[in-house]
Write a protein that holds these residues in place. Structure first.
Motif, PDB file in Angstrom:
ATOM      1  N   MET A  50       0.828  -1.199   0.000  1.00  0.00           N
ATOM      2  CA  MET A  50       0.000   0.000   0.000  1.00  0.00           C
ATOM      3  C   MET A  50       0.866   1.254   0.000  1.00  0.00           C
ATOM      4  O   MET A  50       0.602   2.212  -0.741  1.00  0.00           O
ATOM      5  CB  MET A  50      -0.916   0.002   1.223  1.00  0.00           C
ATOM      6  CG  MET A  50      -2.152  -0.868   1.088  1.00  0.00           C
ATOM      7  SD  MET A  50      -3.238  -0.344  -0.258  1.00  0.00           S
ATOM      8  CE  MET A  50      -3.522   1.352   0.185  1.00  0.00           C
ATOM      9  N   HIS A  62      -9.946   8.991  -5.863  1.00  0.00           N
ATOM     10  CA  HIS A  62     -10.655   7.746  -5.553  1.00  0.00           C
ATOM     11  C   HIS A  62     -11.425   7.936  -4.254  1.00  0.00           C
ATOM     12  O   HIS A  62     -10.965   8.616  -3.335  1.00  0.00           O
ATOM     13  CB  HIS A  62      -9.658   6.592  -5.420  1.00  0.00           C
ATOM     14  CG  HIS A  62     -10.296   5.238  -5.409  1.00  0.00           C
ATOM     15  ND1 HIS A  62     -10.861   4.702  -4.275  1.00  0.00           N
ATOM     16  CD2 HIS A  62     -10.482   4.311  -6.396  1.00  0.00           C
ATOM     17  CE1 HIS A  62     -11.345   3.501  -4.561  1.00  0.00           C
ATOM     18  NE2 HIS A  62     -11.128   3.240  -5.833  1.00  0.00           N
ATOM     19  N   TYR A 202      -0.756   1.186 -13.613  1.00  0.00           N
ATOM     20  CA  TYR A 202      -1.916   0.381 -13.248  1.00  0.00           C
ATOM     21  C   TYR A 202      -2.444  -0.355 -14.470  1.00  0.00           C
ATOM     22  O   TYR A 202      -2.478   0.185 -15.573  1.00  0.00           O
ATOM     23  CB  TYR A 202      -3.029   1.280 -12.682  1.00  0.00           C
ATOM     24  CG  TYR A 202      -2.685   1.897 -11.352  1.00  0.00           C
ATOM     25  CD1 TYR A 202      -2.951   1.231 -10.167  1.00  0.00           C
ATOM     26  CD2 TYR A 202      -2.092   3.163 -11.286  1.00  0.00           C
ATOM     27  CE1 TYR A 202      -2.651   1.789  -8.939  1.00  0.00           C
ATOM     28  CE2 TYR A 202      -1.782   3.735 -10.059  1.00  0.00           C
ATOM     29  CZ  TYR A 202      -2.063   3.043  -8.898  1.00  0.00           C
ATOM     30  OH  TYR A 202      -1.755   3.608  -7.699  1.00  0.00           O
ATOM     31  N   GLU A 206      -6.356   2.462 -12.566  1.00  0.00           N
ATOM     32  CA  GLU A 206      -6.055   2.627 -11.142  1.00  0.00           C
ATOM     33  C   GLU A 206      -7.264   2.380 -10.248  1.00  0.00           C
ATOM     34  O   GLU A 206      -7.140   1.827  -9.145  1.00  0.00           O
ATOM     35  CB  GLU A 206      -5.494   4.024 -10.894  1.00  0.00           C
ATOM     36  CG  GLU A 206      -6.440   5.136 -11.298  1.00  0.00           C
ATOM     37  CD  GLU A 206      -5.766   6.490 -11.309  1.00  0.00           C
ATOM     38  OE1 GLU A 206      -6.467   7.485 -11.051  1.00  0.00           O
ATOM     39  OE2 GLU A 206      -4.553   6.553 -11.574  1.00  0.00           O
ATOM     40  N   LEU A 210      -7.238  -0.223  -7.036  1.00  0.00           N
ATOM     41  CA  LEU A 210      -7.481   0.241  -5.669  1.00  0.00           C
ATOM     42  C   LEU A 210      -8.747  -0.373  -5.081  1.00  0.00           C
ATOM     43  O   LEU A 210      -8.813  -0.637  -3.874  1.00  0.00           O
ATOM     44  CB  LEU A 210      -7.561   1.767  -5.639  1.00  0.00           C
ATOM     45  CG  LEU A 210      -6.260   2.509  -5.972  1.00  0.00           C
ATOM     46  CD1 LEU A 210      -6.480   4.010  -5.982  1.00  0.00           C
ATOM     47  CD2 LEU A 210      -5.154   2.143  -4.990  1.00  0.00           C
ATOM     48  N   ILE A 214      -7.402  -2.031  -1.604  1.00  0.00           N
ATOM     49  CA  ILE A 214      -7.724  -1.311  -0.364  1.00  0.00           C
ATOM     50  C   ILE A 214      -8.664  -2.099   0.545  1.00  0.00           C
ATOM     51  O   ILE A 214      -8.430  -2.157   1.762  1.00  0.00           O
ATOM     52  CB  ILE A 214      -8.279   0.094  -0.676  1.00  0.00           C
ATOM     53  CG1 ILE A 214      -7.149   0.958  -1.258  1.00  0.00           C
ATOM     54  CG2 ILE A 214      -8.857   0.749   0.577  1.00  0.00           C
ATOM     55  CD1 ILE A 214      -7.551   2.373  -1.609  1.00  0.00           C
TER      56      ILE A 214
END
Length: 282
Positions: A50, A62, A202, A206, A210, A214
């Motif tokens: 991360m 995001h 990515y 992206e 994520l 995440i």
């Protein structure tokens, strides 16, 4: 003498119970400690990943990084289902009371003791998952993660926190409050050195990356909090029962001294009465 003896026997019985509870907590602590240590390599790798992603990315918009629109805050409160653990449960309640007001906070309670304490203070309990703390599993962390992330994405809450007790060692347990979402890049990167000249690519985009990483990161923090809290609970209970056993031994010694003094006084009084009676007859 009869009252002192009854009191001494009662304290001795309590001391036997606290000694047994200390031994049980010691065994449970060893298992919980091993479980917490076994989770660290995965957590460390995911945390480093991360940090690497966020450090090498810039200008990402995001929802997990920018936050929601609601003023409400979700707090996962991890305590225990049982007492007799010193200040273990009360410390978490105090931590939440010092940072959040009842009006702005939704509580996801894990542990009946914390639930009862926060409910008395007027906090809204959204979910009671206290049974999880009897034997926490990673599947439980995933399920709870889905619930709080769902509330975040739906706009019911704008921030997510977790309050638990971090296990340092057998005698040191520290209450902690961690912000899960939105992720504060500056906070997560504090003290971490990463070469930011290499940019992150990515595939495919992206947002999708994520969206996958995440939640896994959040779930692992929750599970790590579970296992550390269990280890901390048993460590705190072991210390509390050890102190209680020592106090019981001190009380028994004091009561034994008082009993012997009372017994000696009774014997002295009887001898005095016999001598006085003999002198009166003579």
């Amino acid at each position: 003498m009869r009252d002192i003896k009854r009191r001494r026997d009662s304290v001795a019985s309590t001391g036997q119970i606290t000694k047994a509870m200390k031994l049980v907590s010691t065994v449970k602590l060893q298992k919980a400690k091993a479980r917490a240590e076994s989770n660290k390599p995965y957590f460390t790798m995911l945390y480093d990943t991360m940090c690497s992603i966020l450090a090498r990315s810039s200008g990402i918009e995001h929802r997990y990084l920018t936050g929601g629109g609601s003023e409400k805050k979700a707090v996962i409160a991890i305590t225990s289902n049982r007492g007799l653990a010193g200040g273990y449960n009360n410390n978490i309640v105090k931590e939440i009371l010092s940072h959040f007001t009842p009006e702005e906070t939704n509580i996801y309670a894990l542990g009946r003791k914390g639930l009862e304490g926060l409910h008395r203070k007027g906090y809204h309990i959204v979910e009671d998952a206290s049974e999880v703390m009897n034997d926490p599993l990673y599947a439980d962390a995933i399920q709870l993660g889905k619930h709080v992330l769902g509330a975040f994405e739906a706009g019911d809450v704008g921030e997510i926190y977790i309050a638990y007790t971090s296990f340092k060692n057998t005698v040191v347990q520290e209450p902690k409050l961690i912000k899960l979402l939105p992720i504060d890049v500056d906070e997560i990167m504090d003290g971490v050195e990463i070469d930011t000249t290499v940019k992150m690519n990515y595939e495919p985009v992206e947002d999708e990356a994520l969206d996958m990483i995440i939640p896994k990161y959040i779930n692992n923090i929750i599970f790590g909090a579970f296992v550390e809290a269990v280890a901390s609970e048993n460590g705190a209970r072991m210390q509390a029962m050890d102190s209680a056993t020592k106090n019981a031994d001190d009380m028994i010694a004091d009561l034994s001294l008082k009993y012997n003094r009372a017994r000696q006084g009774s014997i002295t009084q009887e001898l005095t009465e016999i001598i006085a009676g003999a002198e009166a007859i003579s």
